[in-house]
Design an enzyme around this catalytic site. Structure first.
Site, PDB file in Angstrom:
ATOM      1  N   ASP A   6       9.472   8.208  23.697  1.00  0.00           N
ATOM      2  CA  ASP A   6       8.674   7.679  22.635  1.00  0.00           C
ATOM      3  C   ASP A   6       7.099   7.573  23.074  1.00  0.00           C
ATOM      4  O   ASP A   6       6.966   7.679  24.288  1.00  0.00           O
ATOM      5  CB  ASP A   6       9.298   6.178  22.326  1.00  0.00           C
ATOM      6  CG  ASP A   6       8.163   5.750  21.176  1.00  0.00           C
ATOM      7  OD1 ASP A   6       7.798   6.381  20.124  1.00  0.00           O
ATOM      8  OD2 ASP A   6       7.704   4.464  21.299  1.00  0.00           O
ATOM      9  N   SER A   7       6.207   7.235  22.260  1.00  0.00           N
ATOM     10  CA  SER A   7       4.861   7.289  22.876  1.00  0.00           C
ATOM     11  C   SER A   7       4.486   5.885  23.907  1.00  0.00           C
ATOM     12  O   SER A   7       3.652   6.061  24.535  1.00  0.00           O
ATOM     13  CB  SER A   7       3.659   7.005  21.814  1.00  0.00           C
ATOM     14  OG  SER A   7       4.027   5.786  20.811  1.00  0.00           O
ATOM     15  N   TYR A  38       0.799   7.848  19.058  1.00  0.00           N
ATOM     16  CA  TYR A  38       0.956   9.115  18.740  1.00  0.00           C
ATOM     17  C   TYR A  38       0.623   9.119  17.319  1.00  0.00           C
ATOM     18  O   TYR A  38       0.269  10.377  16.650  1.00  0.00           O
ATOM     19  CB  TYR A  38       2.318   9.434  18.569  1.00  0.00           C
ATOM     20  CG  TYR A  38       3.057   9.909  20.205  1.00  0.00           C
ATOM     21  CD1 TYR A  38       2.198  10.145  21.133  1.00  0.00           C
ATOM     22  CD2 TYR A  38       4.148  10.514  20.102  1.00  0.00           C
ATOM     23  CE1 TYR A  38       2.564  10.536  22.644  1.00  0.00           C
ATOM     24  CE2 TYR A  38       4.702  11.077  21.424  1.00  0.00           C
ATOM     25  CZ  TYR A  38       3.699  10.944  22.627  1.00  0.00           C
ATOM     26  OH  TYR A  38       4.312  11.722  23.767  1.00  0.00           O
ATOM     27  N   GLY A  39       0.828   8.188  16.370  1.00  0.00           N
ATOM     28  CA  GLY A  39       0.727   8.043  14.873  1.00  0.00           C
ATOM     29  C   GLY A  39      -0.678   8.369  14.326  1.00  0.00           C
ATOM     30  O   GLY A  39      -0.706   8.902  13.228  1.00  0.00           O
ATOM     31  N   CYS A  69      11.012   8.377  18.296  1.00  0.00           N
ATOM     32  CA  CYS A  69       9.453   8.091  17.923  1.00  0.00           C
ATOM     33  C   CYS A  69       9.591   8.951  16.401  1.00  0.00           C
ATOM     34  O   CYS A  69       9.815  10.275  16.323  1.00  0.00           O
ATOM     35  CB  CYS A  69       8.644   9.122  18.648  1.00  0.00           C
ATOM     36  SG  CYS A  69       6.926   9.023  18.205  1.00  0.00           S
ATOM     37  N   ASN A  70       9.471   8.296  15.182  1.00  0.00           N
ATOM     38  CA  ASN A  70       9.200   9.017  14.016  1.00  0.00           C
ATOM     39  C   ASN A  70       8.234   9.842  13.754  1.00  0.00           C
ATOM     40  O   ASN A  70       8.119  10.817  13.133  1.00  0.00           O
ATOM     41  CB  ASN A  70       8.981   7.764  12.940  1.00  0.00           C
ATOM     42  CG  ASN A  70      10.331   7.170  12.899  1.00  0.00           C
ATOM     43  OD1 ASN A  70      11.297   7.335  12.256  1.00  0.00           O
ATOM     44  ND2 ASN A  70      10.202   5.852  13.630  1.00  0.00           N
ATOM     45  N   CYS A 178       8.688   3.168  11.977  1.00  0.00           N
ATOM     46  CA  CYS A 178       8.019   3.470  13.176  1.00  0.00           C
ATOM     47  C   CYS A 178       8.810   2.480  14.432  1.00  0.00           C
ATOM     48  O   CYS A 178       8.805   1.333  13.967  1.00  0.00           O
ATOM     49  CB  CYS A 178       6.467   2.899  13.104  1.00  0.00           C
ATOM     50  SG  CYS A 178       5.687   2.789  14.855  1.00  0.00           S
ATOM     51  N   THR A 179       9.154   3.175  15.172  1.00  0.00           N
ATOM     52  CA  THR A 179      10.027   2.204  16.058  1.00  0.00           C
ATOM     53  C   THR A 179       9.101   1.158  16.841  1.00  0.00           C
ATOM     54  O   THR A 179       9.921   0.099  17.339  1.00  0.00           O
ATOM     55  CB  THR A 179      10.533   3.274  17.285  1.00  0.00           C
ATOM     56  OG1 THR A 179       9.814   3.898  18.056  1.00  0.00           O
ATOM     57  CG2 THR A 179      11.558   4.037  16.735  1.00  0.00           C
ATOM     58  N   HIS A 180       7.924   1.133  16.616  1.00  0.00           N
ATOM     59  CA  HIS A 180       7.221  -0.090  17.432  1.00  0.00           C
ATOM     60  C   HIS A 180       7.384  -1.385  16.685  1.00  0.00           C
ATOM     61  O   HIS A 180       7.323  -2.660  16.796  1.00  0.00           O
ATOM     62  CB  HIS A 180       5.490   0.098  17.415  1.00  0.00           C
ATOM     63  CG  HIS A 180       5.437   1.041  18.795  1.00  0.00           C
ATOM     64  ND1 HIS A 180       5.559   2.221  18.887  1.00  0.00           N
ATOM     65  CD2 HIS A 180       4.594   0.713  19.814  1.00  0.00           C
ATOM     66  CE1 HIS A 180       5.288   2.730  20.067  1.00  0.00           C
ATOM     67  NE2 HIS A 180       4.736   1.777  20.747  1.00  0.00           N
TER      68      HIS A 180
HETATM   69  N1  DGL Z   1       6.947   4.561  17.786  1.00  0.00           N
HETATM   70  C1  DGL Z   1       6.540   5.790  17.304  1.00  0.00           C
HETATM   71  C2  DGL Z   1       7.163   6.151  15.973  1.00  0.00           C
HETATM   72  O1  DGL Z   1       8.212   5.562  15.746  1.00  0.00           O
HETATM   73  C3  DGL Z   1       5.064   6.116  17.636  1.00  0.00           C
HETATM   74  C4  DGL Z   1       3.999   5.168  17.252  1.00  0.00           C
HETATM   75  C5  DGL Z   1       2.481   5.592  17.856  1.00  0.00           C
HETATM   76  O2  DGL Z   1       2.250   5.821  19.004  1.00  0.00           O
HETATM   77  O3  DGL Z   1       1.748   5.713  16.866  1.00  0.00           O
HETATM   78  O4  DGL Z   1       6.269   6.661  15.170  1.00  0.00           O
END
Ligand code: DGL
Length: 253
Positions: A6-7, A38-39, A69-70, A178-180
């Site tokens: 993931d990021s 990443y988003g 990471c989605n 988003c996994t965050h």
């Molecule tokens: N946790 C990631 C996701 O599910 C990335 C979020 C990010 O870094 O912007 O998209």
């Protein structure tokens, strides 16, 4: 060994479920904090980061990969399997397991995710294939605020502002795509009240067990690699694994 990436900290929500479902799996986790978030990145950037992350995990011994990471889901194209010598049944990502868990549901869904995930339309297309139209809400700064340890007030403000344009009666459940976001479920609950929240990590954890057990049975060892040191990441790992016994390596630049 299962490689998860993931990021940054978001994939820890997926790691938690995988350990719940398959405690004996050995896990190598890569958090690309240097390149987070990443988003907000383009498809081309995300494609390159995805390849780098998978190559790193493979080089360190991962035999199966979980993309936690989605935002990179649209980069996980079929062509990757040949390019990275990855068997199709050795890669698990977020979208497929999530969408298939709604196959028999009539709930009207609102998908909350990063701009990259919403912009790629990968969820919308997958839901359409099972005959469902979903609402979408891109929240630009939320993953980054969570990753880098913004205050609860600030994170809550971002969530509240994002949902200000959404009418509560228009949906039955919110998918935290988003996994965050499941790291701050309590703040979503504070803003949204009793609306059900769905965490895709549950479906991904089940898929990992179904697909990778008993192939990935090991000793239950967990190692972390991060591309930049981060105290919020270290704190989250310590809270997730209070019994210790893990290592964290910071990649040199
Ligand atoms: N946790 C990631 C996701 O599910 C990335 C979020 C990010 O870094 O912007 O998209």
């Amino acid at each position: 060994m299962i490689g998860i990436f993931d990021s940054g900290s978001g994939g820890l929500t997926v790691l938690r479920e995988i350990r719940e479902q398959m405690p004996s799996a050995d896990i190598l986790y890569f958090g690309d904090i240097k390149n987070a978030p990443y988003g907000s990145k383009s498809n081309a950037e995300l494609g390159a980061l995805t390849v780098q992350a998978i190559e790193l995990l493979q080089k360190r011994g991962a035999t199966s990969i979980v993309s936690a990471c989605n935002s990179v889901s649209a980069s996980l194209a079929v062509s990757l399997f040949d390019a990275l010598s990855l068997a199709p049944d050795s890669l698990i990502e977020m979208v497929g397991p999530t969408v298939s868990s709604f196959k028999d549901s009539s709930a009207r869904l609102l998908l909350a995710a990063t701009p990259a995930t919403i912009g790629s339309e990968i969820y919308q297309n997958a839901f359409r294939m099972i005959g469902k139209d979903v609402g979408t809400l891109a929240i630009p700064d939320l993953a980054s605020a969570i990753e880098f340890g913004s205050s609860e007030e600030e994170v809550e403000r971002i969530i509240r502002e994002a949902f200000a344009c959404v009418r509560a009666g228009d949906f039955d459940a919110v998918v935290l795509a988003c996994t965050h976001y499941p790291l701050v479920t309590h703040l979503f609950e504070r803003v949204l009240g009793p609306v059900p929240l769905y965490d895709p990590a549950l479906a991904v954890g089940e898929r990992v067990k179904r697909q990778l057990w008993p192939r990935e049975v090991g000793e239950g060892a967990v190692r972390f690699i991060i591309s930049r040191d981060s105290q919020p990441f270290r704190d989250r790992v310590a809270a997730l694994l209070p019994e210790g016994g893990f290592s964290i390596e910071v990649l040199s630049a």
